[in-house]
Scaffold this motif. Sequence first.
Motif, PDB file in Angstrom:
ATOM      1  N   LEU A  10     -32.146  29.242  10.406  1.00 38.77           N
ATOM      2  CA  LEU A  10     -31.836  30.546  10.406  1.00 38.77           C
ATOM      3  C   LEU A  10     -30.482  30.603   9.301  1.00 38.77           C
ATOM      4  N   THR A  11     -30.635  31.506   8.584  1.00 40.83           N
ATOM      5  CA  THR A  11     -29.313  31.847   7.707  1.00 40.83           C
ATOM      6  C   THR A  11     -28.429  32.373   8.385  1.00 40.83           C
ATOM      7  N   THR A  12     -26.932  32.325   8.002  1.00 39.42           N
ATOM      8  CA  THR A  12     -25.645  33.103   8.788  1.00 39.42           C
ATOM      9  C   THR A  12     -26.015  34.334   9.192  1.00 39.42           C
ATOM     10  N   ARG A  13     -26.526  35.197   8.195  1.00 35.18           N
ATOM     11  CA  ARG A  13     -26.803  36.571   8.785  1.00 35.18           C
ATOM     12  C   ARG A  13     -27.978  36.845   9.774  1.00 35.18           C
ATOM     13  N   GLN A  14     -29.043  35.841   9.703  1.00 39.74           N
ATOM     14  CA  GLN A  14     -29.931  35.924  10.642  1.00 39.74           C
ATOM     15  C   GLN A  14     -29.380  35.479  12.207  1.00 39.74           C
ATOM     16  N   ARG A  15     -28.292  34.457  12.052  1.00 39.75           N
ATOM     17  CA  ARG A  15     -27.837  34.046  13.224  1.00 39.75           C
ATOM     18  C   ARG A  15     -26.914  34.861  13.868  1.00 39.75           C
ATOM     19  N   GLY A  16     -26.187  35.802  13.046  1.00 40.68           N
ATOM     20  CA  GLY A  16     -25.426  36.843  13.427  1.00 40.68           C
ATOM     21  C   GLY A  16     -26.161  37.974  13.956  1.00 40.68           C
ATOM     22  N   VAL A  20     -25.723  39.402  17.861  1.00 42.63           N
ATOM     23  CA  VAL A  20     -25.576  40.849  18.187  1.00 42.63           C
ATOM     24  C   VAL A  20     -26.497  41.445  19.000  1.00 42.63           C
ATOM     25  N   LEU A  21     -27.876  41.175  18.667  1.00 43.71           N
ATOM     26  CA  LEU A  21     -28.931  41.838  19.555  1.00 43.71           C
ATOM     27  C   LEU A  21     -29.014  41.249  20.970  1.00 43.71           C
ATOM     28  N   ALA A  22     -28.577  39.675  21.167  1.00 41.87           N
ATOM     29  CA  ALA A  22     -28.857  39.292  22.256  1.00 41.87           C
ATOM     30  C   ALA A  22     -27.536  40.093  23.348  1.00 41.87           C
TER      31      ALA A  22
END
Length: 79
Positions: A10-16, A20-22
């Motif tokens: 995952l990209t950094t944005r996807q990990r973020g 957040v969603l979790a």
Amino acid sequence: MRRRRSGSDLTTRQRGAVIVLAGVQLSLAVAAWADLSSRDPRELHGSTRRWAAIIAVNFFGPIVYFARARRTSDGNLPG
């Protein structure tokens, strides 16, 4: 055959976004379980065990709990 993706793909944005969603999901579940534990079972539509299990279902469980489980003072659904 496609290789299965892992968290490291995952990209950094996807990990973020996942973090957040979790956090939102966990916050909703904790709030719903706290409300459920403080509520008299007569104030619910259905059993406490059933609602505790429903709350565990991703985002949808806590939202359904807050929208449908609690009775109003006249014994009806809110809204």
